[in-house]
Structure formats: C-alpha cells, structure tokens
Design a protein around this motif. Structure first.
Motif, PDB file in Angstrom:
ATOM      1  N   GLN A 264       2.246   8.404   0.391  1.00  0.00           N
ATOM      2  CA  GLN A 264       3.484   9.023  -0.090  1.00  0.00           C
ATOM      3  C   GLN A 264       4.679   8.275   0.478  1.00  0.00           C
ATOM      4  N   GLU A 265       5.670   8.061  -0.367  1.00  0.00           N
ATOM      5  CA  GLU A 265       6.891   7.409   0.090  1.00  0.00           C
ATOM      6  C   GLU A 265       7.585   8.308   1.109  1.00  0.00           C
ATOM      7  N   GLY A 266       8.063   7.719   2.190  1.00  0.00           N
ATOM      8  CA  GLY A 266       8.747   8.490   3.220  1.00  0.00           C
ATOM      9  C   GLY A 266       7.832   9.455   3.947  1.00  0.00           C
ATOM     10  N   PHE A 267       6.550   9.103   4.083  1.00  0.00           N
ATOM     11  CA  PHE A 267       5.576  10.005   4.715  1.00  0.00           C
ATOM     12  C   PHE A 267       5.992  10.336   6.134  1.00  0.00           C
ATOM     13  N   GLU A 268       5.552  11.520   6.568  1.00  0.00           N
ATOM     14  CA  GLU A 268       5.856  11.992   7.913  1.00  0.00           C
ATOM     15  C   GLU A 268       4.854  11.403   8.903  1.00  0.00           C
ATOM     16  N   LYS A 269       5.375  10.776   9.952  1.00  0.00           N
ATOM     17  CA  LYS A 269       4.511  10.226  11.004  1.00  0.00           C
ATOM     18  C   LYS A 269       3.881  11.376  11.779  1.00  0.00           C
ATOM     19  N   VAL A 270       2.608  11.242  12.089  1.00  0.00           N
ATOM     20  CA  VAL A 270       1.859  12.251  12.827  1.00  0.00           C
ATOM     21  C   VAL A 270       1.408  11.620  14.138  1.00  0.00           C
ATOM     22  N   LYS A 271       1.427  12.400  15.212  1.00  0.00           N
ATOM     23  CA  LYS A 271       0.979  11.931  16.523  1.00  0.00           C
ATOM     24  C   LYS A 271      -0.526  11.694  16.534  1.00  0.00           C
ATOM     25  N   HIS A 272      -0.979  10.750  17.377  1.00  0.00           N
ATOM     26  CA  HIS A 272      -2.411  10.539  17.584  1.00  0.00           C
ATOM     27  C   HIS A 272      -2.971  11.705  18.386  1.00  0.00           C
ATOM     28  N   PRO A 273      -4.185  12.121  18.198  1.00  0.00           N
ATOM     29  CA  PRO A 273      -5.161  11.640  17.226  1.00  0.00           C
ATOM     30  C   PRO A 273      -4.806  12.106  15.820  1.00  0.00           C
ATOM     31  N   LYS A 274      -5.275  11.338  14.821  1.00  0.00           N
ATOM     32  CA  LYS A 274      -4.952  11.654  13.428  1.00  0.00           C
ATOM     33  C   LYS A 274      -5.837  10.869  12.478  1.00  0.00           C
ATOM     34  N   TYR A 275      -5.849  11.343  11.245  1.00  0.00           N
ATOM     35  CA  TYR A 275      -6.410  10.571  10.141  1.00  0.00           C
ATOM     36  C   TYR A 275      -5.241   9.877   9.460  1.00  0.00           C
ATOM     37  N   GLU A 276      -5.421   8.633   9.086  1.00  0.00           N
ATOM     38  CA  GLU A 276      -4.441   7.932   8.268  1.00  0.00           C
ATOM     39  C   GLU A 276      -5.069   7.704   6.902  1.00  0.00           C
ATOM     40  N   VAL A 277      -4.408   8.180   5.851  1.00  0.00           N
ATOM     41  CA  VAL A 277      -4.850   7.945   4.483  1.00  0.00           C
ATOM     42  C   VAL A 277      -3.939   6.878   3.910  1.00  0.00           C
ATOM     43  N   TYR A 278      -4.528   5.847   3.321  1.00  0.00           N
ATOM     44  CA  TYR A 278      -3.754   4.728   2.794  1.00  0.00           C
ATOM     45  C   TYR A 278      -4.440   4.134   1.571  1.00  0.00           C
ATOM     46  N   VAL A 279      -3.741   3.242   0.885  1.00  0.00           N
ATOM     47  CA  VAL A 279      -4.297   2.535  -0.268  1.00  0.00           C
ATOM     48  C   VAL A 279      -4.568   1.096   0.168  1.00  0.00           C
ATOM     49  N   ASP A 280      -5.790   0.633  -0.076  1.00  0.00           N
ATOM     50  CA  ASP A 280      -6.149  -0.728   0.325  1.00  0.00           C
ATOM     51  C   ASP A 280      -5.721  -1.749  -0.734  1.00  0.00           C
ATOM     52  N   LYS A 281      -6.009  -3.015  -0.487  1.00  0.00           N
ATOM     53  CA  LYS A 281      -5.596  -4.101  -1.393  1.00  0.00           C
ATOM     54  C   LYS A 281      -6.212  -3.985  -2.776  1.00  0.00           C
ATOM     55  N   ALA A 282      -7.379  -3.328  -2.859  1.00  0.00           N
ATOM     56  CA  ALA A 282      -8.060  -3.144  -4.146  1.00  0.00           C
ATOM     57  C   ALA A 282      -7.534  -1.924  -4.901  1.00  0.00           C
ATOM     58  N   GLY A 283      -6.569  -1.211  -4.302  1.00  0.00           N
ATOM     59  CA  GLY A 283      -6.007  -0.027  -4.950  1.00  0.00           C
ATOM     60  C   GLY A 283      -6.815   1.238  -4.729  1.00  0.00           C
ATOM     61  N   GLU A 284      -7.738   1.221  -3.768  1.00  0.00           N
ATOM     62  CA  GLU A 284      -8.553   2.400  -3.489  1.00  0.00           C
ATOM     63  C   GLU A 284      -7.997   3.156  -2.281  1.00  0.00           C
ATOM     64  N   PHE A 285      -8.262   4.460  -2.281  1.00  0.00           N
ATOM     65  CA  PHE A 285      -7.826   5.312  -1.174  1.00  0.00           C
ATOM     66  C   PHE A 285      -8.849   5.228  -0.048  1.00  0.00           C
ATOM     67  N   ARG A 286      -8.360   5.087   1.170  1.00  0.00           N
ATOM     68  CA  ARG A 286      -9.220   4.997   2.348  1.00  0.00           C
ATOM     69  C   ARG A 286      -8.629   5.844   3.467  1.00  0.00           C
ATOM     70  N   PHE A 287      -9.465   6.125   4.466  1.00  0.00           N
ATOM     71  CA  PHE A 287      -8.959   6.795   5.669  1.00  0.00           C
ATOM     72  C   PHE A 287      -9.507   6.105   6.900  1.00  0.00           C
ATOM     73  N   ARG A 288      -8.777   6.253   7.975  1.00  0.00           N
ATOM     74  CA  ARG A 288      -9.248   5.836   9.297  1.00  0.00           C
ATOM     75  C   ARG A 288      -8.906   6.955  10.254  1.00  0.00           C
ATOM     76  N   LEU A 289      -9.839   7.245  11.142  1.00  0.00           N
ATOM     77  CA  LEU A 289      -9.641   8.259  12.179  1.00  0.00           C
ATOM     78  C   LEU A 289      -9.254   7.533  13.454  1.00  0.00           C
ATOM     79  N   LYS A 290      -8.102   7.908  14.003  1.00  0.00           N
ATOM     80  CA  LYS A 290      -7.623   7.278  15.228  1.00  0.00           C
ATOM     81  C   LYS A 290      -7.656   8.277  16.374  1.00  0.00           C
ATOM     82  N   ALA A 291      -8.084   7.784  17.536  1.00  0.00           N
ATOM     83  CA  ALA A 291      -8.139   8.610  18.746  1.00  0.00           C
ATOM     84  C   ALA A 291      -6.741   8.774  19.332  1.00  0.00           C
ATOM     85  N   SER A 292      -6.643   9.550  20.392  1.00  0.00           N
ATOM     86  CA  SER A 292      -5.342   9.813  21.009  1.00  0.00           C
ATOM     87  C   SER A 292      -4.689   8.547  21.559  1.00  0.00           C
ATOM     88  N   ASN A 293      -5.492   7.503  21.844  1.00  0.00           N
ATOM     89  CA  ASN A 293      -4.931   6.241  22.330  1.00  0.00           C
ATOM     90  C   ASN A 293      -4.563   5.281  21.191  1.00  0.00           C
TER      91      ASN A 293
END
Length: 123
Positions: A57-86
């Motif tokens: 989403q344009e202008g998305f709200e930043k979230v503190k770690h830990p968090k999931y990040e949802v993004y669109v990759d170079k192929a145009g597909e939706f992906r997620f990554r789970l990040k720890a508190s560090n």
C-alpha cells in the motif's frame, strides 16, 4: 496439524514449516549449525502472532519489529517475510498471485507454528 521439517544441506541446516496438508507455508535461511536452526524455529514460534506491515500500500504504516512484511516481488507476486525483534528475517513465504492468499499464509503460520512438532528429514 503442521510440522517443522529440519534438513541438512550442503551448506548447513534449513527448516520448512508445513501445513497439515503438506504444503510449505514458510522457509528459513540456511543456518550453519543444527542448534541455530532449532533456535530459528523457536523464534518463529515466539513471533508468529505479530503485526503485519503491508508494504504493498502506498504510504504504508511502519510497524515495529517483530513483524511480518508483505511486499510485491520482481515477478509481481505477493510475498511475506517474518522478522524477529532484532530485524533479522527468520522465515519467508512463497510467491502468491493474490494478496489474500499471502495473508492466508501468514494466518496459517499463526495456526500451525506454536504446536508444530520438529521432524528431521533426509536431504
């Protein structure tokens, strides 16, 4: 019920979190030791019920770690990554054609990871 499958690779150890139907929900990085791989699994269990930062989403709200990040990759597909508190990435998802499917993958981690047994598999 889901399970964590741990396997040794040429360069170390990896885990996959699989749903009850056998589909891979999330994959880890390659760890140099089995012990650090098992710590990665514990980190997924600990952090599987965190907020989602929707970077699609344009202008998305930043979230503190830990968090999931949802993004669109170079192929145009939706992906997620789970990040720890560090801020380290502890698990990633496959590419999805629809954002709803990507969000369902995240929900599946929350449902499966906490009680999933750890199983060692042959490479």
């Amino acid at each position: 019920m889901g399970k964590f499958e741990v396997k040794q690779t040429k360069s170390g150890f990896r885990f996959n979190l699989k749903a009850g139907n056998g589909e891979i929900i999330a994959t880890s990085e390659t760890y140099t030791t089995k012990r650090s791989c098992l710590k990665g699994i514990e980190s997924v269990r600990k952090n599987c019920a965190v907020a989602i930062e929707d970077q699609t989403q344009e202008g998305f709200e930043k979230v503190k770690h830990p968090k999931y990040e949802v993004y669109v990759d170079k192929a145009g597909e939706f992906r997620f990554r789970l990040k720890a508190s560090n801020g380290e990435i502890i698990a990633t998802g496959e590419g999805y054609k629809a954002k709803k499917s990507c969000l369902n993958g995240i929900a599946s981690i929350g449902k499966n990871a906490p009680e999933a047994p750890i199983v060692e598999v042959e490479a």
